[in-house]
Design an enzyme around this catalytic site. Structure first.
Site, PDB file in Angstrom:
ATOM      1  N   LYS A  76      -1.844  46.565  37.471  1.00 44.30           N
ATOM      2  CA  LYS A  76      -2.958  46.503  37.019  1.00 44.30           C
ATOM      3  C   LYS A  76      -3.375  46.905  35.660  1.00 44.30           C
ATOM      4  CE  LYS A  76      -7.292  48.821  38.824  1.00 44.30           C
ATOM      5  NZ  LYS A  76      -7.812  49.751  39.944  1.00 44.30           N
ATOM      6  N   SER A 151     -11.675  48.085  42.785  1.00 45.93           N
ATOM      7  CA  SER A 151     -11.379  47.432  41.750  1.00 45.93           C
ATOM      8  C   SER A 151      -9.871  46.744  41.352  1.00 45.93           C
ATOM      9  CB  SER A 151     -11.604  48.595  40.584  1.00 45.93           C
ATOM     10  OG  SER A 151     -10.580  49.557  40.561  1.00 45.93           O
ATOM     11  N   SER A 175     -10.171  52.028  45.596  1.00 45.85           N
ATOM     12  CA  SER A 175      -9.912  50.786  44.593  1.00 45.85           C
ATOM     13  C   SER A 175      -8.726  50.005  44.982  1.00 45.85           C
ATOM     14  CB  SER A 175      -9.975  51.146  43.291  1.00 45.85           C
ATOM     15  OG  SER A 175     -11.454  51.207  42.729  1.00 45.85           O
TER      16      SER A 175
END
Lengths: 494, 473
Positions: A76, A151, A175
């Protein structure tokens, strides 16, 4: 290559260690998959093909005995990678290249992995749909008109679409788990403090954790073993020696005491999701576990509490993006104050600005007691709910999210609905307990539904064992999005 | 006589003497290339996290205990949020809710009287960086960013500019005694802001205060406060109001200049830093640190007067420097004569250090050496002139006085027959001087004594020489 790509990570890494499989071939295969699939999924913000191939050749030449030898993966884009852009999907850090590696990045490298690139996300991890990326949204591989969740949407989508063998995400209020549920993969949010945060760009420091997104529970256990453990560079990192997570996967959960909170299957939940959770309950009973319904009375305050705590910390954590030392700066500012104001107004997206303002207000003199102070007290009550249940039970189960993946654009004009979507994932973040999402079915559209398995602090072993037993007893994890097979079909044609 | 009472409180920043910064392992050394001592943590890079320097906590604890503060069971850090280019995270890690010390007191000597100045709190915090302003641009140097400081906040207990300066000097001495800081105002390792207000004599509520910054020497502290007292007095005498504001001391013009008023004050939005857990300060640790505290300057000074019968001046001079008191205490541990030791230290030792521009702590002399010298003098083994010579050699080489006297045969000649023989020689050699003495010119006696001493290479007992000469003339 198609067949080995679907094998357990432990198997692939063993083949690499024994020199039966070349890392270069694995990486080339991954890059070809990205090339084919990612134009539709858009999981990657940065693909470092040259770097990955160079690293693969080095590993092939030197050999590697790492636990994750040769495994192509991606991270990420809020986790610091030395020499590779780390943007947090924000205009603010669009061109920011870190000077150091996060602890998890160093540990993965030591374990023999190959970094393919950086994955899309909601800007600064604020959001649940990946639509808050400043660059472009990621699409759900099961249906590209739907969001992948967020996210860590890029991480979940990349794993689901078969672009990487596993990915790292971060979880502040759901997330990792919610996008894992939306994309039909396994996502583990470990206990707060189990994995070092050093190098994870801070959103809400008291909630942020890093965790793996994988295709199976066994893969999650393997990767967790590499990531977990004390780090002297993170003062909130726990001083514990992690056990062997893989050895915990016995398949035997007879006598395990499982709690299903009534509040997790009450109003607001999609009937298909509720049915899937009840079906899962039946599976656990069949496996010899003991299940009761329980109550977690402070659950209803979790979302409000979270948005005050997380936004308050974020307002302080994101203050360093001021245009002075790095990142974006407007170039026509009239003095310092104007530079601060305009840089931050231009470079932060709408949701990030909303949360900074919310958090700034909640910490202001005169309001702190009513908001941040009060939220901390409620947070304690929510943690006590968990302790009370865990006095009598080993595991809590529930849905990961109230619905399966929604259509892109469905909630973009309605932040509150978007926030309520985190109802089932936030309490675990506030309590700091480990929680894992794994596939447990599909809704009427065929979109994956996630089951959440929650454990006591640092009892990842229990969480993984229970989730693994469920996975072994069901076939949900074997379902693959059609898009994932696009590459396989192309390979077959060639 | 003023109609107003002056009320002063000080906020003193003290840089702690650690090798590394408060939350990262960068060096704290002074005077490096700009931004040479920086890393992702003190640069505030995304994702970098602070880890507390335990040594800084121990030094802060030592200071808090020296200031007789109450120590909490758990101390913790808070974030003070504000935007400024010298603050790389846009917040300073400081202490707000649970500072390391509260409710302390310092006993301060103002001339012959001793007063208790209360300490509101002592807290740990990180320093900011430094801005360098050039025409058309400003540069940021973050070498200093993250350097550990303690801020010592007094209650408004001081009543004059002179007392404020004396308090600050004695506070600095305490800090130096404890080894907490270098305490150098010129290098910024000791900084002081003052809150000053006036009120009618007899009033119990406080008047409107101003805060004075940028006072970079003890003299500036006294000057800045004195100026501010005069300025406020004039305002009040004219029937005007004092405006609550922050003012900067301008050394060159010797005035204070308004910087910002209270209406522009910041809301720092303090909250507990979630990156750092609390630090437990066990009773055992507190006791251990407290027991290891040195005797503080004022107590030492009073003890020197009472226990050793030293004059107030000598006691104050000895306690003004840590190195001097160390030598004195060491010498006294060997049961030396206090007055002799004080004379040697304040006289020849200090003179030597000054002449050679060498800090006392760098000289090779020890307290044991001083004790030996004092004993040699007291026993009459060596004469004063020889003692000076021996001391000089010790200061240069670190050789023990006993050894020097023994190897060079400097023992005083006490034997009358031996001295008498020298007297005979001198009388024979200087008939004119002998005649002068006999005709009543007493200065000539001194000359003859000197000649005998020289003939004995300084070793003859001067009293005996005097006596024998007089007998013969």
């Amino acid at each position: 290559m198609g067949h080995i790509w679907d094998a357990p990570l432990a198997h692939i890494a063993r083949s690499v260690r024994q020199k039966e499989l070349s890392v270069t071939e694995l990486v080339a295969h991954a890059l070809a998959r990205i090339d084919t699939v990612d134009r539709r999924v858009r999981a990657f913000l940065t693909v470092d093909g040259d770097g990955a191939l160079a690293r693969a050749r080095l590993l092939d030449a030197q050999g590697t005995d790492g636990v994750l030898a040769g495994l192509p993966m991606a991270i990420k884009d809020n986790i610091s990678t030395r020499g590779i852009k780390t943007t947090c999907a924000s205009k603010m850090l669009e061109h920011f290249v870190p000077a150091y590696d996060a602890t998890v990045v160093a540990r993965l490298a030591d374990a023999g992995t190959v970094l393919l690139g950086k994955l899309n996300m909601d800007e600064f991890a604020m959001g649940g749909s990946n639509e808050n990326s400043a660059f472009f949204p990621t699409h759900n591989p099961w249906d590209v008109t739907c969001v992948p969740g967020g996210s860590s949407g890029g991480s979940a989508a990349a794993v689901a679409a078969g672009e990487v063998l596993f990915a790292l995400g971060s979880d502040t209020g759901g997330s990792i788990r919610q996008p894992a549920a939306y994309c039909g993969v396994v996502g583990l949010k470990p206990t707060y403090g189990l994995i070092s945060r050093y190098g994870l760009v801070s959103f809400a420091s008291s909630l942020d954790v890093i965790g793996p997104l994988t295709r199976t529970v066994e893969d999650a256990a393997l990767v967790l073993g590499v990531l977990a453990g004390h780090d002297a560079r993170d003062a909130t990192s726990a001083s514990i020696t992690p056990p062997s997570y893989v050895e915990a996967l016995t398949g035997d959960i007879r006598g395990v005491r499982i709690a299903l909170p009534r509040e997790y299957v009450a109003e607001g939940i999609d009937p298909d999701v509720r049915d899937a959770v009840f079906a899962a309950r039946a599976v656990f009973e069949r496996l010899g576990a003991h299940i009761d319904e329980v109550s977690m009375p402070h659950n209803e305050y979790a979302v409000a509490t979270y948005y005050i705590v997380a936004s308050s910390e974020a307002s302080s954590n994101l203050a360093r993006y001021d245009g002075v030392r790095y990142g974006m700066r407007v170039d026509d500012a009239q003095g310092l104050q104007d530079m601060y104001t305009r840089t931050r107004s231009v470079a932060f997206g709408e949701e990030v600005q909303r949360r900074i303002m919310l958090g700034t207000y909640a910490l202001s003199s005169g309001f702190e007691r009513a908001f941040y102070g009060q939220a901390q007290k409620v947070r304690t009550l929510i943690a006590q709910d968990f302790r009370a249940v865990f006095d009598q039970y080993d595991i809590i189960i529930g849905p990961t999210a109230p619905t399966a993946a929604f259509a892109m654009g469905a909630h973009t004009s309605d932040p509150l609905t978007m926030y309520l979507n985190d109802t089932y994932s936030i309490p675990m973040s506030l309590a700091g307990v480990p929680a894992l999402s794994l596939p447990c079915g599909a809704d009427a559209r065929g979109m994956p539904v996630g089951l959440q398995v929650i454990g006591k602090p640092f009892a990842e072993v229990d969480v993984l064992r229970v989730a693994h037993a469920f996975e072994q007893a069901t076939t949900h994890h074997l379902r693959r999005p059609a898009l994932r097979d696009a590459y396989a079909a192309k390979e077959a044609d060639a | 006589m003023s109609r107003y009472e002056t009320v002063i409180g000080l906020e003193v920043h003290v840089e702690l003497k650690t090798q590394t910064k408060l939350f990262c392992r960068c060096a704290t050394s002074f005077g490096a290339q700009p931004n040479a001592h920086t890393c992702p943590v003190c640069l505030g890079h995304p994702g970098a996290l602070p880890v507390t320097n335990e040594q800084a906590v121990l030094l802060a604890l030592r200071a808090a205990l020296a200031l007789q503060c109450t120590i909490p069971p758990v101390t913790s850090f808070d974030r003070k949020n504000y935007f400024y280019p010298d603050s790389p995270k846009a917040y300073q890690i400081s202490q707000f809710a649970h500072p390391i010390g509260r409710n302390g007191v310092v006993e301060v000597a103002f001339g012959r009287t001793t007063e208790r100045i209360r300490i509101h709190q002592v807290h740990l915090e990180e320093d900011a960086g430094k801005l360098i302003h050039e025409p058309y641009r400003s540069l940021v140097d973050l070498n200093r960013a993250g350097t550990p400081l303690i801020e010592i906040v007094t209650e408004p207990d001081l009543r004059s500019a002179e007392h404020a300066k004396m308090f600050l000097e004695q506070l600095r001495d305490i800090i130096l005694y404890c080894g907490v800081s270098d305490g150098k105002m010129e290098e910024g390792s000791l900084r002081c802001d003052a809150n000053v207000s006036l009120r009618p004599i007899g009033a119990t509520t406080l008047g409107t205060k101003t805060e004075i910054k940028n006072m970079n020497s003890f003299r500036a502290v006294q000057g800045g406060i004195a100026y501010e007292v005069a300025r406020q007095t004039a305002l009040l005498d004219r029937g005007e109001r004092v405006v609550q504001q922050t003012r900067r001391w301008d050394e060159a013009q010797s005035i204070t200049i308004a910087m910002r008023s209270k209406e522009q004050a910041q809301d720092y939005r303090y909250f507990a830093d979630p990156d750092l857990g609390g630090i437990a300060l066990s009773d055992q640790l507190i006791t251990q640190v407290r027991d290891a505290l040195p005797e503080l300057p004022l107590a030492k000074r009073q003890r020197y007067e009472q226990q050793y019968g030293l004059s107030e001046y000598d006691a104050a001079s000895l306690t003004a420097h840590v190195a001097l008191t160390k030598l004195f205490d060491e010498a006294m541990a060997h049961a030396a004569d206090a007055k002799t030791v004080a004379n040697v230290l304040l006289g020849d030792v200090c003179a030597y250090a000054n002449a050679h521009d060498a800090p006392l702590s760098t000289l090779p002399i020890t307290g044991a050496h001083i004790a030996q010298l004092a004993a040699l003098l007291a026993q009459g083994t060596i004469s004063q002139p020889i003692a000076k010579k021996v001391l000089k050699q010790t200061l240069q080489t670190g050789e023990a006085p006993n050894d020097i006297v023994a190897t060079q045969g400097l023992t005083q000649i006490q034997d009358s027959d031996a001295i008498d023989a020298l007297v005979t020689q001198v009388i024979t050699a200087h008939p004119q001087s002998v005649a002068d003495v006999r005709s009543g010119k007493t200065q000539a006696l001194g000359f003859l004594v000197g000649q005998v001493m020289r003939a004995s290479q300084g070793k003859a007992n001067p009293a005996l020489v005097n006596e024998l000469l007089k007998k013969r003339l």
